[in-house]
Design an enzyme around this catalytic site. Sequence first.
Site, short mmCIF file in Angstrom:
data_model
loop_
_atom_site.label_atom_id
_atom_site.label_comp_id
_atom_site.label_asym_id
_atom_site.label_seq_id
_atom_site.Cartn_x
_atom_site.Cartn_y
_atom_site.Cartn_z
CD GLU A 226 -2.94 1.21 2.31
OE1 GLU A 226 -3.28 0.16 2.85
OE2 GLU A 226 -3.39 2.33 2.65
NE ARG A 304 -9.41 0.41 8.83
CZ ARG A 304 -10.70 0.42 8.46
NH1 ARG A 304 -11.60 -0.25 9.15
NH2 ARG A 304 -11.08 1.07 7.39
CD GLU A 705 -8.64 -4.37 5.47
OE1 GLU A 705 -9.60 -3.63 5.20
OE2 GLU A 705 -7.60 -3.96 5.99
N1 LUZ Z 1 -5.58 1.97 4.34
C1 LUZ Z 1 -5.81 3.27 4.58
C2 LUZ Z 1 -6.32 1.02 4.89
O1 LUZ Z 1 -5.09 4.12 4.08
N2 LUZ Z 1 -6.83 3.62 5.35
C3 LUZ Z 1 -7.63 2.73 5.94
O2 LUZ Z 1 -8.57 3.09 6.65
C4 LUZ Z 1 -7.37 1.36 5.72
N3 LUZ Z 1 -8.10 0.42 6.30
C5 LUZ Z 1 -7.81 -0.85 6.10
C6 LUZ Z 1 -6.76 -1.17 5.28
N4 LUZ Z 1 -6.03 -0.26 4.68
MO1 MOS Z 2 -4.76 -2.88 3.26
S1 MOS Z 2 -4.20 -3.42 5.11
O1 MOS Z 2 -3.63 -2.43 2.21
O2 MOS Z 2 -6.31 -2.97 3.00
#
Ligand code: LUZ
Ligand code: MOS
Length: 764
Positions: A226, A304, A705
């Site tokens: 990510e 989160r 998830e």
């Molecule tokens: N990525 C993000 C995530 O940038 N914001 C989020 O709220 C999130 N939640 C789950 C997985 N990736």
């Molecule tokens: Mo994510 S933890 O890249 O949804």
Amino acid sequence: MNNIDSITHLRGESIYLDDIPLINGTLFAAAFPSPIAHGIIKQLDLSEAENMPGVARIFTCKDIPSENQVGGIIPDEPLLADHHVHFCGMPIALVVAETRDAARAAVKKIKVVIEPLPVITNPREAQENNELIVPPRTFRLGDTANTWPQCAHVFEGSADTNGQEHLYIETQGAYALPQENNALKIYSSTQAPTAVQRAVSKVTGLSMHQLDIEVIRLGGGFGGKEDQANTWAALCALAALLLKKPVKYSLHRMEDMAMTGKRHPYSSDFKIGLDNNYKILAYEARFFQNAGAAADLSPAVLERTLFHCTNAYFIPNVTATAYSCRTHLPPNTAFRGFGGPQGMFVIEAAIAKAAEALGIPASVIQEKNLITTGDEFPYGQKAESEATACWQNAMQLYDIGSIRRQQAAFNNSHKLLKKGLALMPICFGISFTKTLMNQARAQVHVYTDGSVAVSTGAVEMGQGVNTKMLQVAAQVFSIPASQVKIQSTSTYRIANTSPSAASATADLNGKAVLLACTEILNRLKAVAAEEWNTPPTAIELKDEWLWVNGEKTGWDWKRLVMTAFVKRISLSEHAHYATPEIHFDASKEKGHPFAYHVYGTAIVETTVDCLRGIYTTDAVKVVHDFGSSMNTAIDLGQIEGGIVQGIGWMTLEEVIYDKEGRLRSNALSTYKVPDVYSVPKEIAIHYLATEKDNLAIFRSKAVGEPPLMYGIGVYFALRNAMRAFNPNAVMPFDAPMTPEKVLMALYAATATAAIKPQAGVNII
Ligand code: LUZ
Ligand code: MOS
């Protein structure tokens, strides 16, 4: 419908970064990583490395034409170390050579002198030293301080979870190709093409419109790509731009493990108060997140954790504080669940502790406190809850009474093998917690032969999102799947994308595809309406044929498309979708951040071999809230994979850094991941159809998830099995529950007693 990639996957024909044919003259990169976790670079000697055969050039931070910066949320992460190194594995230099082996050989000849500075690996120690990435955050509901005196039972404790290696099958990598006028094309193994584009733009000084980031598919991401794909893309871009040659870097598994961050380990404290009916009246938690050496996504992950700190329960008085603690480890990052599972583990530990002390099954407390519709989460959003529906369906469908009886009978007749049971309700909020990220775009072209091409910002990483995008287009146009192609993800076609993350990719991009296709469909209907001289409402497309006033015409889809083209009607559309209704005010820590929540309950059964410490997961039996699944095969795959990945995190996978911040579990020989034996002997999934959530694409709720968190139940089921063998087992809440820890817990008291020195006897 089958996953559209299944045939090419099976034949080995699917294209990943490493399958892209190389252009003549391509060079290969390899990074020189810092050998120590914290210090000042005193000397960097590249001379021997530069003279190695095949070496084209070695880059350091001095060669960066623009900013030496790849930090996403906070600009605190240099691409190449300047004089300061702050984690072991931090890139210091980049060797570019004619072959991969030549690049790696030259890396070994780089010499560096680093004056060491103190290394912190423990988040609590970092917090005590005020080493925080961002100021602490606190979520509050009601008033915990004034509630403790009303509680009949109060329990306190701590609970720790370890990191987790993403272990995407395809390691990180990028391939940068110089284009005319200094533009760059970059193939990247990233979940976030736009994040790569921004990072490359910052480092090279090129504008975003000169950077085409293209992704065909990933061999897994799980959150690891990510934010952390940026580094490799920026390194390749830098070299390609300065050398005017294509440059590729795909990491060796051990480089990847050593240089990239993982799931955040957390150390946490809890305090829970219940009344005499086992209603939870108050809950306090403090979370110490091990962020590593730079922010990366840690502040969002931290948030989160707070959002999910009460899991699927309603607790009227909550105070939860979270600290993002800077340590000298590689920056930890997104990992399926994104801090949520870490928060959920702690409330489950608190409930387990209370239940054990009160001599009741944890499920009694869990069931009494499930969140119901209208209850408020600590962040202000009102629940539309399926928690009780999932729970009660699971109890009945899988006959919890008979499971309990069978386990009791087994435990009575076995001395060394013990079975344990746990229930694991889950609740996960769907949407990026940053409201602005909840937007997406899709571009749809209908060609004159009737075939359709769809581009979105979604990245296919094995989760099947392309199949779902295809289903949306095929359904709107009522044409067969073979008429639709999902194109690669490219920043030239779709701009300003959010990462494929947060379980929200199919919803966000699917809604954009729906809008684009509906727009084109309406134009086509207008063409037909004119031809038949009826209102457009009389026009229908069914199975590739045009129907007017309920009657099939002689026109098929292709003829309709061609007619529209002849009439100069646009057969293309670029649509934008932004999730309505969501908002969050971080100054008050209140709002309505999630489009909806996903619920579920798992019944988890395990058997522990109390002689050897090894165990099996006998069954994970789930009732899961799918909304109205648009692809049960893909969703089933997501659930099965999520459960096994969750089990890995909770039981086997042990990320180990030594006190100097060096990764010891740096290969698959020292880091144990789930194998066929770790998979539950039985996984049963019941689809709970809940058709309320129109913010989900075709009311098919997000599935990426949430299922990972069923794995948390395995930890507590193991604990219950161990308690059946030794009620006095010493079991701190300290995941993962490896077989070694099982043995230590079961025999700790006895072992200490056995070696306890007797009076006058010295044990050396
Ligand atoms: N990525 C993000 C995530 O940038 N914001 C989020 O709220 C999130 N939640 C789950 C997985 N990736
Ligand atoms: Mo994510 S933890 O890249 O949804």
